[in-house]
Write a protein that holds these residues in place. Structure first.
Motif, short mmCIF file in Angstrom:
data_model
loop_
_atom_site.label_atom_id
_atom_site.label_comp_id
_atom_site.label_asym_id
_atom_site.label_seq_id
_atom_site.Cartn_x
_atom_site.Cartn_y
_atom_site.Cartn_z
N HIS A 156 71.78 38.14 -32.77
CA HIS A 156 71.01 37.41 -31.64
C HIS A 156 70.37 38.27 -30.58
O HIS A 156 70.84 39.39 -30.36
CB HIS A 156 71.85 36.17 -30.75
CG HIS A 156 71.39 35.34 -30.16
ND1 HIS A 156 71.64 34.70 -28.95
CD2 HIS A 156 70.09 34.60 -30.18
CE1 HIS A 156 71.05 33.89 -28.24
NE2 HIS A 156 69.94 33.84 -29.07
N VAL A 157 69.09 37.92 -30.15
CA VAL A 157 68.54 38.57 -29.10
C VAL A 157 68.14 37.69 -27.97
O VAL A 157 67.68 36.56 -28.25
CB VAL A 157 66.96 39.12 -29.76
CG1 VAL A 157 66.28 39.96 -28.55
CG2 VAL A 157 67.43 40.34 -30.89
N SER A 158 68.23 37.81 -26.78
CA SER A 158 68.21 37.20 -25.86
C SER A 158 67.55 37.91 -24.47
O SER A 158 68.11 38.95 -24.15
CB SER A 158 69.49 36.53 -25.29
OG SER A 158 69.32 35.45 -24.06
N PHE A 159 66.30 37.23 -23.98
CA PHE A 159 65.85 37.88 -22.77
C PHE A 159 66.48 37.03 -21.33
O PHE A 159 66.80 35.95 -21.63
CB PHE A 159 64.27 37.30 -22.86
CG PHE A 159 63.38 38.34 -23.78
CD1 PHE A 159 63.13 39.60 -23.13
CD2 PHE A 159 63.37 38.08 -24.95
CE1 PHE A 159 62.39 40.38 -24.17
CE2 PHE A 159 62.38 38.92 -25.83
CZ PHE A 159 61.95 40.03 -25.41
N ASP A 160 66.40 37.62 -20.56
CA ASP A 160 66.89 37.00 -19.22
C ASP A 160 65.65 36.31 -18.62
O ASP A 160 64.64 35.96 -19.12
CB ASP A 160 67.26 38.28 -18.04
CG ASP A 160 65.94 38.97 -17.68
OD1 ASP A 160 64.74 38.89 -18.23
OD2 ASP A 160 66.35 39.60 -16.64
N HIS A 161 66.01 35.54 -17.36
CA HIS A 161 65.26 34.68 -16.97
C HIS A 161 63.62 35.16 -16.68
O HIS A 161 62.53 34.65 -16.93
CB HIS A 161 65.45 34.10 -15.52
CG HIS A 161 64.86 32.85 -14.94
ND1 HIS A 161 64.93 31.54 -15.42
CD2 HIS A 161 64.07 32.86 -13.82
CE1 HIS A 161 64.26 30.75 -14.85
NE2 HIS A 161 63.48 31.89 -13.75
N HIS A 162 63.50 36.45 -16.30
CA HIS A 162 62.32 37.18 -15.83
C HIS A 162 61.61 37.77 -16.91
O HIS A 162 60.41 38.41 -17.07
CB HIS A 162 62.31 37.81 -14.73
CG HIS A 162 62.96 37.30 -13.53
ND1 HIS A 162 62.28 36.15 -12.82
CD2 HIS A 162 64.03 37.32 -12.94
CE1 HIS A 162 62.62 35.69 -11.89
NE2 HIS A 162 63.91 36.49 -11.80
N GLY A 163 62.29 38.00 -18.22
CA GLY A 163 61.64 38.66 -19.35
C GLY A 163 61.73 40.30 -19.29
O GLY A 163 61.03 41.08 -19.85
N ARG A 164 62.61 40.75 -18.12
CA ARG A 164 62.58 42.19 -17.96
C ARG A 164 63.73 42.87 -18.53
O ARG A 164 63.80 44.00 -18.59
CB ARG A 164 62.47 42.46 -16.37
CG ARG A 164 61.20 41.84 -15.92
CD ARG A 164 61.07 42.26 -14.22
NE ARG A 164 60.09 41.67 -13.66
CZ ARG A 164 60.17 40.90 -12.51
NH1 ARG A 164 61.40 40.70 -12.18
NH2 ARG A 164 59.00 40.36 -12.07
N ARG A 165 64.70 42.00 -18.85
CA ARG A 165 66.14 42.45 -19.49
C ARG A 165 66.18 41.95 -20.99
O ARG A 165 65.74 40.72 -21.10
CB ARG A 165 67.16 42.39 -18.69
CG ARG A 165 66.94 42.71 -17.33
CD ARG A 165 68.19 43.11 -16.39
NE ARG A 165 68.91 44.01 -16.81
CZ ARG A 165 70.22 44.35 -16.29
NH1 ARG A 165 70.86 43.55 -15.30
NH2 ARG A 165 70.74 45.71 -16.61
N LEU A 166 67.06 42.52 -21.85
CA LEU A 166 66.99 42.09 -23.10
C LEU A 166 68.55 42.53 -23.44
O LEU A 166 68.97 43.45 -23.08
CB LEU A 166 66.17 42.70 -23.94
CG LEU A 166 66.25 42.45 -25.56
CD1 LEU A 166 65.73 40.98 -25.64
CD2 LEU A 166 65.27 43.33 -26.24
N ALA A 167 69.34 41.50 -24.13
CA ALA A 167 70.45 41.58 -24.69
C ALA A 167 70.66 41.37 -26.29
O ALA A 167 69.98 40.45 -26.74
CB ALA A 167 71.42 40.78 -24.07
N THR A 168 71.06 42.20 -26.98
CA THR A 168 71.49 41.98 -28.36
C THR A 168 72.65 42.07 -28.88
O THR A 168 73.62 42.94 -28.03
CB THR A 168 70.66 43.14 -29.13
OG1 THR A 168 70.96 44.49 -28.80
CG2 THR A 168 69.13 43.08 -28.94
N CYS A 169 73.53 41.32 -29.59
CA CYS A 169 74.79 41.43 -30.10
C CYS A 169 74.79 41.58 -31.72
O CYS A 169 73.84 41.23 -32.38
CB CYS A 169 75.46 40.16 -29.53
SG CYS A 169 74.79 38.68 -30.19
N SER A 170 75.88 41.82 -32.12
CA SER A 170 75.84 42.44 -33.56
C SER A 170 77.20 41.96 -34.08
O SER A 170 78.16 41.94 -33.33
CB SER A 170 75.52 43.90 -33.70
OG SER A 170 75.77 44.40 -34.98
N SER A 171 77.47 42.36 -35.52
CA SER A 171 78.55 41.95 -36.18
C SER A 171 79.30 43.33 -35.95
O SER A 171 80.70 43.40 -36.51
CB SER A 171 78.07 42.00 -37.90
OG SER A 171 77.77 40.65 -38.07
#
Length: 369
Positions: free
Chosen positions: A21-36
């Motif tokens: 999964h890849v997820s942007f924050d509310h303003h699109g300035r931060r990004l989070a990625t999670c993995s197996s």
């Protein structure tokens, strides 16, 4: 001279396994990625448009399926769910005491786990924060078909979360969950099953919260006789007074209009009137469009006005549709994997994955490619 097109973001090797999964924050300035590999990475975009990793740490004891951001009104808060049956809530803590003069203006941060929600006895497959006007609430679904709703009564103390509702949506696996965004209607939660053969062909159920009864009740059940599992669903951010719009990724992208009862419309103070409780017969769902995605749609995303819908596919293609004033959907763009993956072997590995090649039965509504 023609300016060069902006190069797509290519993260350096960070995770050691599949990124789920890849997820942007509310303003699109931060990004989070999670993995197996059980880790979570945070990426920050600087003023030059470059993305740099600011944090990487182990968050669970199993594969991490989802990472989501809370509204920034509650601070830098994220939640993760995992195969280890847990949901964790994390918040960012700024460290200021050991900053030197040279580093003045820069900030050092640390992510702290605020709570661990371990009520599930099965794999937690998806999570979703409630819209801001409902407060800091979180819904989770599991492989046992259970929906759980949590609430943080004090947003200043994220270590205390209460399990306020528990629903049995299916007796098969739940795969996705989403909240409605409307402020003028009672809150809705839609849950999808990613089992190809669910009980009575029920693939989507919608619950409505009735404040007078202090409970969620089922108001809509969609039976989809399709060869594809439901992999994602999203309510449109903008709803009409008489209906919600729900987009479903199940092979192709199916768009439903869910007509609501007048009793579900709140008054000017967001209070329920004297209308009797809503029953399932007060709601109706009609499919209004089918957006062709070669039966490979995987994830969905609306824009803030609900007029543009983007679907990412398991073959690496990203397609975008726009709604017109005639209530039709027009394909705006289609970006295959070759446009952003330069390695030929990676492109071949992405596009060669066979997925649900059965043809859909003919439908009586338009298909927009």
């Amino acid at each position: 001279m023609r300016e060069e097109a902006e190069k797509p973001f290519q993260a350096p090797p960070t995770h050691k396994d599949l990124i789920h999964h890849v997820s942007f924050d509310h303003h699109g300035r931060r990004l989070a990625t999670c993995s197996s590999d059980m880790t979570l990475a945070i990426w920050d975009r600087n003023v030059d448009g470059e993305w740099k990793r600011s944090a990487l740490w182990k968050v669970h004891g199993g594969a991490v399926w989802r990472v989501i951001w809370a509204h920034p009104e509650f601070g830098q808060v994220i939640a993760t769910c995992s195969f280890d049956r847990n949901v964790n809530v994390w918040s960012e803590q700024v460290i200021r005491s050991d900053l030197s003069r040279k580093e003045k203006g820069k900030r050092r941060t640390n992510w702290v786990r605020r709570t661990n929600l371990s009520d599930s006895r099965a794999n937690v497959t998806d999570i979703a924060f409630a819209p801001r006007h409902l407060g800091l609430m979180l819904a989770s679904v599991s492989a046992q078909g259970t929906v759980r709703v949590y609430e943080a009564p004090d947003v200043m103390d994220l270590s205390k979360w209460s399990l306020i509702h528990e629903l049995q949506a299916f007796y098969t696996r739940c795969g996705c969950v989403t909240w409605s965004h409307s402020r003028i209607h009672r809150p809705l939660i839609a849950v999808g099953s990613d089992e190809k053969k669910s009980e009575n062909n029920e693939r989507i159920v919608v619950y409505e919260y009735i404040d007078a009864l202090r409970k969620w009740q089922r108001v809509v059940a969609l039976k989809l006789d399709l060869p594809s599992p439901v992999t994602d669903l999203k309510f449109s951010p903008i709803s009409l007074v008489e209906a919600h719009q729900l987009a479903i990724a199940a092979g192709d992208v199916h768009i439903f209009s869910i007509k609501v009862s007048r009793a579900a419309i709140l008054d000017d103070d967001n209070n329920e009137g004297d209308e009797p409780p809503v029953t399932s017969t007060d709601y109706s769902a009609n499919k209004i469009a089918l957006l062709g995605d070669v039966r490979k749609a995987w994830r969905l995303k609306y824009n803030v006005t609900g007029t543009v819908l983007t679907a990412s596919s398991c073959d690496g293609t990203v397609r975008t549709w726009k709604s017109t004033f005639l209530k039709q959907w027009v394909l705006l763009s289609e970006m295959p994997a070759e446009d952003y993956v330069t390695d030929e072997e990676a492109v071949t590995a992405t596009t060669s994955r066979g997925f649900l090649s059965e043809r859909l039965r003919e439908e009586k509504f338009p298909v927009y490619y």
